[in-house]
Design an enzyme around this catalytic site. Structure first.
Site, PDB file in Angstrom:
ATOM      1  N   SER A   1      63.168  56.356  24.106  1.00 57.58           N
ATOM      2  CA  SER A   1      61.823  55.803  24.143  1.00 57.58           C
ATOM      3  C   SER A   1      61.925  54.350  23.692  1.00 57.58           C
ATOM      4  CB  SER A   1      60.905  56.601  23.214  1.00 57.58           C
ATOM      5  OG  SER A   1      59.634  56.010  23.189  1.00 57.58           O
TER       6      SER A   1
ATOM      7  N   HIS B   1      41.392  27.770  22.578  1.00 57.49           N
ATOM      8  CA  HIS B   1      42.278  28.451  21.629  1.00 57.49           C
ATOM      9  C   HIS B   1      41.713  29.804  21.214  1.00 57.49           C
ATOM     10  CE1 HIS B   1      43.800  29.350  17.547  1.00 57.49           C
ATOM     11  NE2 HIS B   1      44.953  28.918  18.053  1.00 57.49           N
TER      12      HIS B   1
ATOM     13  N   GLY C   1      37.381  23.351  37.885  1.00 58.07           N
ATOM     14  CA  GLY C   1      38.084  22.126  37.520  1.00 58.07           C
ATOM     15  C   GLY C   1      38.444  21.308  38.741  1.00 58.07           C
TER      16      GLY C   1
ATOM     17  N   ARG D   1      34.227  19.334  50.891  1.00 55.74           N
ATOM     18  CA  ARG D   1      34.469  20.271  49.791  1.00 55.74           C
ATOM     19  C   ARG D   1      35.963  20.535  49.653  1.00 55.74           C
ATOM     20  NH1 ARG D   1      29.894  24.778  50.048  1.00 55.74           N
ATOM     21  NH2 ARG D   1      28.391  23.661  51.303  1.00 55.74           N
TER      22      ARG D   1
ATOM     23  N   MET E   1      37.374  19.378  42.382  1.00 55.25           N
ATOM     24  CA  MET E   1      36.193  18.722  42.923  1.00 55.25           C
ATOM     25  C   MET E   1      35.414  19.716  43.765  1.00 55.25           C
ATOM     26  SD  MET E   1      35.752  15.425  45.307  1.00 55.25           S
ATOM     27  CE  MET E   1      34.969  16.246  46.674  1.00 55.25           C
TER      28      MET E   1
ATOM     29  N   TYR F   1      57.795  57.622  31.961  1.00 56.13           N
ATOM     30  CA  TYR F   1      56.406  57.586  31.514  1.00 56.13           C
ATOM     31  C   TYR F   1      56.164  56.355  30.663  1.00 56.13           C
ATOM     32  CZ  TYR F   1      58.176  58.913  26.970  1.00 56.13           C
ATOM     33  OH  TYR F   1      58.871  58.899  25.798  1.00 56.13           O
TER      34      TYR F   1
ATOM     35  N   ARG G   1      32.924  34.717  50.838  1.00 54.54           N
ATOM     36  CA  ARG G   1      34.143  35.030  50.083  1.00 54.54           C
ATOM     37  C   ARG G   1      33.966  36.375  49.409  1.00 54.54           C
ATOM     38  NH1 ARG G   1      33.058  30.241  45.692  1.00 54.54           N
ATOM     39  NH2 ARG G   1      31.025  30.988  45.060  1.00 54.54           N
TER      40      ARG G   1
ATOM     41  N   LYS H   1      38.227  28.714  51.293  1.00 52.54           N
ATOM     42  CA  LYS H   1      36.982  28.318  51.936  1.00 52.54           C
ATOM     43  C   LYS H   1      37.222  28.042  53.428  1.00 52.54           C
ATOM     44  CE  LYS H   1      34.535  26.279  48.680  1.00 52.54           C
ATOM     45  NZ  LYS H   1      34.288  25.145  47.766  1.00 52.54           N
TER      46      LYS H   1
ATOM     47  N   CYS I   1      57.037  53.477  24.154  1.00 58.73           N
ATOM     48  CA  CYS I   1      55.956  53.821  23.232  1.00 58.73           C
ATOM     49  C   CYS I   1      55.475  52.605  22.450  1.00 58.73           C
ATOM     50  CB  CYS I   1      56.376  54.943  22.285  1.00 58.73           C
ATOM     51  SG  CYS I   1      57.706  54.466  21.171  1.00 58.73           S
TER      52      CYS I   1
END
Lengths: 951, 951
Positions: free
Chosen positions: B834, B472, B115, B106, B117, B922, B350, B36, B902
């Site tokens: 692989s 969760h 979360g 701010r 202020m 790859y 922003r 900010k 893979c």
């Protein structure tokens, strides 16, 4: 059959020296001349009476194979030149009927090796030279006997004709002529036999027996070379990890004859007794005989001491030579000699093989005689010798009594040392079944294959009728450290009738037998097994005391009980590297509480978790209202827990187990007073403590199928449901070790409390203890950090109560690859590392130890895909690489990190050597392997003394 | 509560600059000034109309914590100095009733962070200054409303007083005075309310509301600092792996007022449409209002386009500024502004968040506008955007229809993208049970815990009433790549009744619901799921085309069937990295033959083994009699095999499977014409193809218990015995992969034959193929050598028949640690590697994938012991270290070794980045993840362009 075309090739301008006269070589040229060649060269140089000869180098052998089985250019010319020198020195000539030179041809690799061509004697004889020999010796019988022996040996060894073909003819003559001994045959008979032998050769090979002595020599040399790549030799080298490119040398030596009358003879002797180690000549001799008579056992030889009476001068000369050789080689010598008409010839000398007991005594004696250093003495004793001296064994008197009672069935090949007693079982399935019921069994098979492995695993020992030291049974049993006798060919095993018999004695399935894997004896009935009396092994104690001075590695023991700890200490253990707490859980009076704990844990832990978390949050500065809020939540959580029957049962079980464990730990810590004791917190998957899922399922299904009322099997059904909820597809990779500690911290808090309460109690009694708390199966430092946060407060609380300081450490096992790979991080939370190489091997290879051996590992070893089970000998390339990384990274984080190994590899000499090399602080093995570890650790220190300095 | 004592400390001779005026900062000072602060500094520098202010640095925040929550020496003096400058610039004075300066305070960290202020507005008001404000604005209602808001905000945010306390009083007034809207309250009422608010503060904190503006400022700054270490902020940073030592800055800015009449207002707008990406201003504004009115949703704002009519000049100015900001920041801007009496103030700018669709369109447009490069465009699109665009989704029209039909139940928090349809089930056990029966279910819970994970695993999606994006349910569902909507708080879930209801609508257990994890919508009934139409995503195709130009990593796909291969190719796959042959085995018509093969294999293999070995021995030069002997043994072995029913059944099954597999391979190789196809030989433990042990056991036990005659269940009993003999404790570590190939080479010979016969058949038809045969689970080079010895002759024999060259490779999976650790050796026998990172993760961590998630991994993640499942995102520290070693050692042995991945990580962006870094050739992922992989591979190439050069 054998292609010899080198002679036809242009010799070229080759300058490589392929052939060394004995006097040109020396004792330290084993690589080039082989053991035998270097031995006779050394003796020749030392001025000992050795029949002259020459050695064709191992390099020539390799060149022969590189040259598509042709002698390398120049070699044959060098052989001819050496032969001329031999003729000059002996005054005889090769193939000269008037004064024929005869030679022996022997293989001689760097290492003594069964399966290689041994010896052809009397080479140079043919229909003409044999007459000359008869004339010169004035002994036609001797000459024709020599000729007969030569054709027979050459036919069998060089031309590969089955021995029976010759034996049949020879025995037929003896029968027809009523001869009891070979010596009863006269010159004429021997002459006829020789002609018949030559006929056999013509029939079998399609060519006449070679009469040209040079042709004989060429064929014999090529046959020696070829035998290097024979199947048995290749198998032996594979098994013993001997490189295939060493090659074998060929020794050509003037014949001397021990069978030229009563002033002649032959013998073999050790410079010290190879059975007991006693410092006295040991061996036997046979007057008027050639070496093979001794080997064949046709006539009984006399003990060497008798020679003193028969030929005192020769005996004195031989004794002096033996002493001189011992001084030169600084080890016991195994010598072959021949006396020809009163003149002693030394044919061979080599380091003498010896029993475990002798090895130890000889090593100690030689140090005391000033012949070798303590370091050399320590290197002279094999770890397997120590092991053998400490294995359970049968008492000599018991064995003798059994023999006298006619209970010795046979003596097979001792393939894996140790004594075993059990019911003879003729089938792997039944062996497994009966062993699982608790019976001691010995698996008896004609031979074993991978299909039998599941029966070998639970057996006390293995007995086979066929196969040698490298047979499947031998290899697998040694791999398992299980006694085995193999190749007991006298046994007639009838699998259909489930019996085995020797002569009139028949053993039925289930009859008890005793086998001695160190001697090969098979005895009917039970012999008492005797535990070794370490304290009585005075000389062994001396060797180990020297080993202790030399070694850098500590030698600790794995022990779960005070009695094991005391045993370990007696055997020299300097600490306990692994005490498994869960073994204590299995005891009868405890198991019900363990099960109660497990079954209530999931629900109880869920209710206790918020309490723990809220308490944590309540620590530190908090705003008043925040504190009040948390306290309110804590009261609620506490009330919910208090109301839960699961929590009640859980805590009650933990309380009871705390009592049990505390007294366990008092015992083991007291036994190890002053020494470190590493105690591992609970490790195995919980279902291991619960009844079998399959059994419960069977009971419930049967009850349901027969329509029983639900109440009748409610308990089983409830238990089944609980067990089912804990089942895992791959328990080895499941909820175990620290994962349990994270889910159910109360269990490991209880264990930590028990350990440190025990230590505190002992401290109050003035007993100094050094407990180290080990957390298993860590894969990430965050796990260890979380668990230490649960355990440290318990530890501080308990030890704060002691009036004396109680020292303890927290550490971890390194037993999954990720722990090794991130050891640098883990060391920040661990004060010690202990490599759990059983598990580490499992996960590094992806082999389940429970299944792999029976399902495919035994087959792998059989097919030489693996030289040895990685569960027996540490895999340096894979597991070892991880260990090396872990040691380096761990110590980089924490300089004084204590690092050891507690997997079963901790007692294996090769693995111990590796542990020394990578700088571990100690190895920990089962108590009976501690002496082995002490010796192996010292040997590693000696062998790597140079690199030690570099570290 | 908050300790502010810095002011009392001696300032000392501190020289650190803690405070920056906006005009002293710049847009690139995010580290020091936060996002900010850097934004307003940038705007100030650019000459945009920004209310003056200053920023207290993130460094000051860190110093505050280092200083035991005290302002660092000198900071407060610098704040006071900056405040004086502010006073000079604005002509107002802080706390001066005649012309009061009001400020906003701010927080502003480097990254936007919930979360923390947020904002305190109107700071500087007290009983005196409010009067001044009323006088100056001639608007007492505005002044008291501002005061009321300030006390309320300060009380709630700075003093931590629950919002309800204020709300109750406020709503009480409104009720009593009959006010419908806040604006219906007059100045007097607001004045009274403010006094009551101050009473609340006194009551709750025990202290009077601070009336000194400097004290207010001090408290507010300290509160911002403290919020950096607040629980929610710490959790958020842990979850998003944001370091805790970044600190937050504090922005203090002169207040401007949007609520000073109809010529005032406030708004937020994006420089482009963040939903669609359209290049047009997008946003809303509200005349005569302060920012929080917009946020609170009390009044409905107007679309930004309306501003053109209301305030044409301001609109024009704003549009110009938006354009200028886009040019400066070269990205979409999300701007806040206020208009005070006709004057536009920019409060914040922003980078704008955007949808997947918008991200792609904006990136493409900006390249075309010349604003950014292709590389920047590729970096602007998140892999998750691509994923989202390619996930199955609901059609907008279907959703609208459902909404119109009143079927939209609620909109929760979109926690894991994707559309899911299934029966609502309120309990994990039942969800698991019904899902295992083949029903599609959605697990619905108030919230989830580790105990629910076993129900989440088989569910289509997850819906919870509580919890946020880091709950969760959200974390675990994202970890599983499963759609989830969380925190749908409107749902009233009744677990006892097994229902959930919203208003009058009730959903009973088993009723079908549809959830959209990308939007949070929860809809009753079934919505059709639409597969994404890749070809229609024109702009995405453009981005991916650019990505293809940039990336170095190849992007292959895992596919077992031709249809999957075709799909993969359409999505850009350049090869098949994993074709699992055993999936073909599971098909109905084939399974009986597979079972026949498995059940006869052990006995048949035992009989076939000697034949194979004798044939091998018969190759090469042999003596005639040796050859004859071997041929005789071979005939005997052949006769024994021919007589065996097991061998007959085994070979018959193999013949049938050969036919099936050949046609499978023709299909997949043809679909991938010209591209490499890696086909893996049989891998899983054989019991996976057999009936369940438990089911068989139940049947047999029930039959026995009920006394049925043995014949009635003989077949089950025989099958049970066979299955039992193949059971393993830990099948994951058991007889699988190459171990099967070694024991039963006939199976992999059949597969190799099928692959190469297919390639040969296609070659004849002119189709070029590139089959690569992959041997799984190798742990030691000896295994690979043994298997290649069995397979090479088959390969040569088959391809020799083709009239055109058929190229093929043999290679291996690196999926157990030992393979990685000994990769240097293994590469001597493998033409490609692989990484099977699923298995490699299993063994490296010692986690069984089948169990770990439900048993403890979910709990680990919940407890932040692991940030994410290592099965989702490659563990670089452990598994990655092994991979790095394997790549290096493998290439050291074989320079042109082809190396790929893979495992499922092949489709995960972070893992792809790592694969790029360690130099793989790859990555191979499921077909739908190929576009994600293409983007992620390009991003990795851009991000590591520097280090690329070093390699």
């Amino acid at each position: 059959m054998v292609q010899v075309s080198a002679a036809e090739r242009p010799a070229g301008a080759e300058t490589t020296k392929w052939v060394y006269l004995f006097r040109e070589g020396s004792a330290d040229m084993r690589d080039l001349l082989g053991g035998k060649g270097a031995g006779v060269a050394g003796m020749t140089r030392a001025g000992l009476p050795v029949p002259p000869g020459f050695t064709i180098t191992t390099q020539a052998c390799n060149a022969y194979f590189a040259n598509r089985n042709q002698f390398p250019p120049g070699m044959w010319d060098q052989v001819l030149a050496a032969l001329r020198t031999l003729e000059q020195e002996s005054g005889k000539r090769f193939g000269d009927p008037s004064n024929p030179l005869l030679v022996s041809v022997r293989s001689g690799a760097k290492f003594s090796m069964p399966g290689m061509m041994d010896t052809v004697l009397n080479l140079g004889l043919n229909d003409e030279t044999v007459e000359g020999l008869a004339r010169l010796t004035n002994n036609p019988r001797f000459a024709y006997d020599a000729y007969r022996r030569f054709v027979q040996m050459f036919g069998r060894i060089v031309l590969d004709i089955p021995a029976e073909k010759f034996d049949e003819v020879f025995e037929g003559y003896k029968r027809r002529l009523g001869a009891k001994a070979d010596t009863d045959l006269d010159a004429e008979a021997l002459k006829q036999i020789t002609q018949e032998f030559k006929e056999i050769v013509r029939r079998e090979t399609g060519k006449p027996f070679p009469s040209d002595p040079l042709e004989q020599l060429r064929l014999a040399i090529a046959a020696v070379f070829d035998s290097w790549m024979g199947k048995r030799a290749v198998d032996y080298r594979n098994f013993n990890k001997i490189p295939h490119d060493l090659g074998t040398a060929v020794n050509v030596q003037m014949m001397v004859f021990g069978n030229m009358g009563d002033d002649s003879g032959t013998g073999v002797a050790f410079s010290r007794n190879p059975e007991t180690g006693e410092n006295a000549l040991y061996g036997e001799f046979l007057p008027n005989a050639q070496g093979e008579d001794v080997v064949a056992g046709i006539r009984t030889p006399l003990p060497i001491s008798k020679m003193q009476q028969v030929w005192p001068d020769v005996y004195q000369q031989f004794r002096d030579i033996a002493h001189r050789l011992e001084q030169t080689y600084r080890d016991v010598q195994d010598m072959e000699f021949t006396v020809e008409r009163g003149k002693l010839y030394m044919l061979q000398t080599r380091t003498g093989k010896r029993t475990a007991k002798a090895a130890v005594k000889i090593a100690v004696d030689m140090v005391q005689e000033g012949l070798i250093s303590k370091e050399e003495a320590v290197l002279r004793v094999e770890p397997s010798h120590v092991e053998q001296l400490l294995l359970p064994r049968f008492e000599q008197k018991d064995k003798q009594a059994a023999v006298q009672a006619g209970r010795l069935l046979t003596t097979g090949i001792p393939a894996s040392p140790g004594a075993a007693v059990g019911a003879a079982i003729f089938d792997a399935d039944r062996a497994e079944e009966r062993a699982l019921k608790g019976e001691r069994v010995i698996l008896v098979r004609p031979e074993t294959s991978p299909e039998d492995v599941h029966g070998m695993i639970p057996a006390e020992g293995v007995l086979t009728a066929r196969g040698g030291k490298t047979s499947h049974a031998a290899v697998v049993a040694r791999g398992m450290g299980k006694p085995a006798v193999v190749g007991a060919e006298a046994l007639a095993i009838d699998l259909a009738k489930r019996t085995m018999s020797v002569g009139n004695t028949t053993i039925a399935e289930g009859d008890v037998i005793s086998i001695d894997g160190s001697t090969g004896e098979v005895i009917a009935g039970e012999l008492p097994k005797i535990e070794p009396r370490f304290s009585e092994e005075r000389e062994l104690a001396q060797i180990l005391a020297w080993a202790d001075e030399i070694r850098r590695l500590g030698c600790w023991a794995n022990a779960d009980y005070p009695r094991d700890a005391r045993k370990a200490r007696e055997l020299g253990a300097e600490g306990i590297g692994l005490c498994r707490t869960e073994h204590m859980f299995m005891e009868e009076e405890r198991l019900p509480y363990v099960q109660q704990m497990i079954l209530s844990a999931p629900e109880a832990a869920k209710l206790l978790r918020p309490i723990r978390q809220l308490r944590e949050q309540l620590v530190g500065d908090l705003a008043d209202d925040t504190r009040a809020d948390l306290e309110r939540k804590l009261r609620q959580a506490q009330a919910a827990a208090d109301a839960s029957p699961a929590v009640k049962r859980y805590l009650e079980a933990l309380d009871r187990l705390l009592e049990f464990q505390r007294s366990d730990f008092v015992g083991i810590l007291e036994a190890m007073e002053g020494l470190p004791v590493i105690i591992r917190l609970i490790d195995p998957p919980l279902h291991e403590f619960l009844p079998s899922h399959e059994e419960l399922l069977k009971r419930v299904v049967a009850a349901q199928a027969t329509g029983q009322p639900a109440a009748a099997y409610a308990e089983d059904a409830a238990l089944l449901a609980a067990v089912e909820s804990m089942r895992e597809q791959n328990p080895m990779l499941g909820l175990r070790g620290i994962r349990l500690g994270i889910l159910y911290p109360e269990i490991i808090q209880m264990q930590t409390r028990a350990i440190l309460e025990a230590a505190t109690e002992l401290a109050e009694r003035g007993v100094e203890t050094r407990p180290e708390i080990m957390i298993p199966l860590v894969g990430d430092v965050a796990e260890l950090r979380a668990v230490r946060r649960e355990l440290e407060p318990v530890a501080r609380e308990v030890t704060a109560k002691a009036s004396k300081a109680v020292h303890y450490k927290f550490g971890t096992m390194i037993e999954i690859p990720r722990a090794a790979l991130t050891a640098g991080q883990i060391a920040s939370e661990a004060e010690f590392f202990s490599f759990g190489t059983n598990d580490l091997t499992q996960t590094t290879y992806g082999f389940s130890r429970d299944d792999a051996e029976a399902k495919f590992l035994a087959y792998y070893m059989d097919q030489k895909l693996l030289p040895v089970s990685p569960f027996q000998v540490l895999d340096r390339a894979g597991v070892g690489k991880l260990m090396m990384m872990a040691v380096q990274d761990g110590r980089a984080t924490r300089q004084d990190l204590e690092v050891g190994i507690c997997g079963e590899h901790g007692g294996d000499p090769s693995s111990i050597e590796f542990c020394h090399q990578i700088g571990l602080d100690y190895v920990s093995a089962s108590p009976y392997r501690v002496p082995v570890a002490r010796l192996a650790a010292a040997q590693a220190a000696i062998r790597h003394a140079g690199s030690e300095k570099d570290r």
